[in-house]
Design a protein around this motif. Structure first.
Motif, PDB file in Angstrom:
ATOM      1  N   UNK A   2      91.977  33.859 112.212  1.00 36.52           N
ATOM      2  CA  UNK A   2      92.572  32.522 112.307  1.00 36.52           C
ATOM      3  C   UNK A   2      94.007  32.559 111.806  1.00 36.52           C
ATOM      4  N   UNK A   3      94.829  31.758 112.409  1.00 31.73           N
ATOM      5  CA  UNK A   3      96.221  31.719 111.973  1.00 31.73           C
ATOM      6  C   UNK A   3      96.389  30.958 110.673  1.00 31.73           C
ATOM      7  N   UNK A   4      95.498  30.037 110.445  1.00 39.98           N
ATOM      8  CA  UNK A   4      95.538  29.307 109.186  1.00 39.98           C
ATOM      9  C   UNK A   4      94.288  29.669 108.397  1.00 39.98           C
ATOM     10  N   UNK A   5      94.484  29.969 107.132  1.00 45.52           N
ATOM     11  CA  UNK A   5      93.351  30.340 106.292  1.00 45.52           C
ATOM     12  C   UNK A   5      93.287  29.419 105.089  1.00 45.52           C
ATOM     13  N   UNK A   6      92.106  29.343 104.495  1.00 46.80           N
ATOM     14  CA  UNK A   6      92.025  28.523 103.290  1.00 46.80           C
ATOM     15  C   UNK A   6      92.851  29.199 102.204  1.00 46.80           C
ATOM     16  N   UNK A   7      93.543  28.372 101.438  1.00 46.34           N
ATOM     17  CA  UNK A   7      94.443  28.887 100.415  1.00 46.34           C
ATOM     18  C   UNK A   7      95.899  28.854 100.860  1.00 46.34           C
ATOM     19  N   UNK A  70     101.981  23.176 109.937  1.00 46.66           N
ATOM     20  CA  UNK A  70     102.611  24.489 110.006  1.00 46.66           C
ATOM     21  C   UNK A  70     102.398  25.200 108.688  1.00 46.66           C
ATOM     22  N   UNK A  71     102.121  26.473 108.762  1.00 48.29           N
ATOM     23  CA  UNK A  71     101.947  27.260 107.542  1.00 48.29           C
ATOM     24  C   UNK A  71     103.305  27.466 106.880  1.00 48.29           C
ATOM     25  N   UNK A  72     103.328  27.299 105.561  1.00 52.49           N
ATOM     26  CA  UNK A  72     104.548  27.611 104.821  1.00 52.49           C
ATOM     27  C   UNK A  72     104.466  29.073 104.399  1.00 52.49           C
ATOM     28  N   UNK A  73     105.455  29.812 104.813  1.00 50.15           N
ATOM     29  CA  UNK A  73     105.471  31.255 104.584  1.00 50.15           C
ATOM     30  C   UNK A  73     105.537  31.561 103.086  1.00 50.15           C
ATOM     31  N   UNK A  74     104.621  32.404 102.602  1.00 51.09           N
ATOM     32  CA  UNK A  74     104.651  32.741 101.176  1.00 51.09           C
ATOM     33  C   UNK A  74     105.858  33.609 100.798  1.00 51.09           C
ATOM     34  N   UNK A  82     103.462  31.420 113.152  1.00 56.70           N
ATOM     35  CA  UNK A  82     102.874  32.678 112.719  1.00 56.70           C
ATOM     36  C   UNK A  82     102.641  33.587 113.921  1.00 56.70           C
ATOM     37  N   UNK A  83     103.052  34.819 113.758  1.00 51.69           N
ATOM     38  CA  UNK A  83     102.725  35.816 114.766  1.00 51.69           C
ATOM     39  C   UNK A  83     101.845  36.870 114.136  1.00 51.69           C
TER      40      UNK A  83
END
Ligand code: ZN
Length: 104
Positions: A2-7, A70-74, A82-83
């Motif tokens: 998955x492109x988005x994960x918990x956490x 959108x995921x915030x890049x760590x 995300x790619x």
């Protein structure tokens, strides 16, 4: 994968919660939905159950569609698409499209 994960930390990009950020507490892959801490709260009325518990109103996070976040890049701290990055051993990681940083 998955492109988005918990956490993950995500930024809400659409809808009434637009602009909010929060941590993903749950992913529902089948529905392409995520639950984000403190975001998209709905009021639930609970009924008293038994003698010990009282009924009342609680705020609970409702799932929202993955396309609204959108995921915030760590690595760079920016909301990003995300790619995937595949290394020499064929392992797949997620990759930020902005800084090209790789993360799990
Ligand atoms: Zn980045």
């Amino acid at each position: 994968m998955a492109k988005v994960k918990s956490g993950d930390t995500v930024l809400i990009t659409n809808g009434r919660e637009k602009g909010k950020q929060g941590k993903v507490s749950r992913v529902i892959p089948k529905e392409q939905r995520i639950v984000v801490e403190g975001v998209n709260l709905v009021r639930r009325h609970t009924k008293p159950r038994g003698q010990a518990r009282r009924g009342g109103i609680i705020d609970k996070e409702a799932p929202l569609h993955i396309s609204n976040a959108m995921v915030i890049c760590p690595n760079c701290g920016r909301p990003t698409r995300i790619g995937y990055f595949i290394d020499d051993q064929g392992r797949k990681s997620r990759q930020c499209k902005k800084c090209e940083g790789v993360f799990d």
